[in-house]
Design an enzyme around this catalytic site. Structure first.
Site, mmCIF file in Angstrom:
data_model
loop_
_atom_site.group_PDB
_atom_site.id
_atom_site.type_symbol
_atom_site.label_atom_id
_atom_site.label_comp_id
_atom_site.label_asym_id
_atom_site.label_seq_id
_atom_site.Cartn_x
_atom_site.Cartn_y
_atom_site.Cartn_z
ATOM 1 N N GLU A 175 0.832 -1.209 0.000
ATOM 2 C CA GLU A 175 0.000 0.000 0.000
ATOM 3 C C GLU A 175 0.863 1.254 0.000
ATOM 4 O O GLU A 175 2.034 1.218 0.337
ATOM 5 C CB GLU A 175 -0.944 0.021 1.207
ATOM 6 C CG GLU A 175 -0.370 -0.488 2.513
ATOM 7 C CD GLU A 175 0.800 0.277 3.055
ATOM 8 O OE1 GLU A 175 0.787 1.521 2.976
ATOM 9 O OE2 GLU A 175 1.755 -0.356 3.555
ATOM 10 N N GLU A 318 4.456 -0.757 1.835
ATOM 11 C CA GLU A 318 4.659 -0.966 0.394
ATOM 12 C C GLU A 318 4.553 -2.428 -0.015
ATOM 13 O O GLU A 318 4.404 -2.735 -1.179
ATOM 14 C CB GLU A 318 6.028 -0.445 -0.079
ATOM 15 C CG GLU A 318 6.280 1.030 0.139
ATOM 16 C CD GLU A 318 7.661 1.455 -0.361
ATOM 17 O OE1 GLU A 318 8.388 0.617 -0.957
ATOM 18 O OE2 GLU A 318 8.024 2.632 -0.177
#
Length: 360
Positions: A175, A318
């Site tokens: 994300e 991430e």
């Protein structure tokens, strides 16, 4: 095409217990003392249950990086400005972020989805599925409508469905969204007994004063919105984020397709909690990659009954922890596929336990 979150949840089945039993039996005839590979053996058995294959392999795997902005950034809860979200999306697409580097090492593709970035982005590799230009400020009212939350969940599911068609069989959650640790903490506190004091962390590295402010913002968001703890989609809509919703859909769809889904850090685990509350069986398809340095992550994993494989003091997100865990997943698979049995290697196996030894 999946038309509703309820339909998606209904597609998730229990793991294949016969495959799990067969995997355990195979592990016990390999040239090692029973259980001596510890968590690798438990992982191998879980992967068998998820896929229905005693010796699975995952040659095609994808990190799904969901990107969105958060209106709560107006409250000054992050050390970084909201403009970083679209800038980092372009960095992902250029292959320059940490998750890109680690994914290349692990042989995984990185798919970046604009599900709610507060900017117009264009790139040939971007999956553009924007629901809205960021959420509203949850400290003043609902972050989004229930319809928007459900739409974002289904977008995540659609991304997985398309990836499965092209051969992807393992997913990693990732994300990007400045402010998303605030939304994640609010989700955790709304759905569990963990108070904002326990769920809110430093995120991008805020100081003590801003941390106290961030806790107060989450407390205010929960008080104003009164999310229903028995209704995970209500919680998501009122205090969540679009990328968290998208990841919830990724997790549910991976489970529906009998694919393992590797859960990254705190934000991904908040999405995992939502998925588990929507469809409890989905937890059987989740693999926790690591416990992050973010406040509340360890407690959240306990809530999900997930055992993290790595303890690296990471807090980047991430999908970075998720791709690191791929090396352990590959190790478990190769043990199952390549290690000799006592019979094939001509090695004497352990003697059966006697009555005195086993207590009977």
């Amino acid at each position: 095409m999946i038309r509703s979150v309820k339909e998606l949840a209904g597609l998730i089945q229990a793991p294949n217990t016969a495959a799990m039993v067969a995997a355990g039996q195979h592990l016990d005839i390999l040239t090692k003392p029973p259980g001596s590979l510890g968590k690798l053996e438990a992982l191998a058995v879980r992967l068998a249950g998820i896929t229905g294959e005693v010796k699975p392999s995952f040659t095609e795997r994808a990190v799904i990086v969901m990107a969105a902005d958060h209106g709560v950034c107006e409250e000054g809860i992050s050390a970084f400005p909201a403009e970083v979200t679209p800038q980092m999306v372009l960095n992902f697409l250029a292959g320059g972020a940490a998750v890109n580097v680690l994914a290349r090492q692990a042989g995984a593709e990185v798919n970046c989805v604009d599900i709610g970035v507060n900017s117009d982005l264009s790139h040939p590799d971007l999956i553009s599925r924007k629901v809205r230009y960021g959420t509203a400020n949850m400290a003043q009212g609902p972050a989004m409508s229930r319809e928007e939350a459900e739409k974002a969940i289904l977008i995540g599911a659609e991304v997985v469905e398309k990836a499965v068609v092209r051969g992807v069989s393992l997913f990693i959650t990732g994300e990007m969204g400045i402010g998303n640790t605030t939304a994640s903490a609010a989700i955790v506190s709304a759905l569990t007994d963990i108070s904002p004091l326990g769920s809110v962390g430093r995120g991008t590295g805020i100081n003590d004063e801003r941390l106290r402010h961030k806790i107060a913002v989450v407390e205010r968001a929960l008080k104003i919105n009164e999310p229903d703890p028995t209704d995970p989609i209500d919680v998501l809509a009122k205090v969540g984020g679009l990328e968290i919703a998208g990841l919830t859909g990724v997790i549910l769809a991976a489970a529906a397709n009998h694919c393992p889904v590797v859960i990254d850090g705190f934000i991904s685990s908040a999405a995992a909690l939502l998925a588990q509350r929507i469809a409890p069986e989905s937890a059987n398809y989740m693999i926790s990659s690591h416990v992050s340095h973010e406040q509340g992550h360890a407690s959240l994993l306990q809530e999900l009954d997930l055992q993290p494989m790595l303890h690296m003091d990471m807090r980047l997100g991430e999908g970075t922890g998720g791709v690191l865990a791929l090396h352990l997943i590959d190790a478990a698979c190769r043990i199952m596929a390549e290690m000799a049995t006592f019979e094939s290697a001509g090695v004497s196996s352990a003697e059966p336990a006697t009555a005195d030894e086993d207590g009977q």
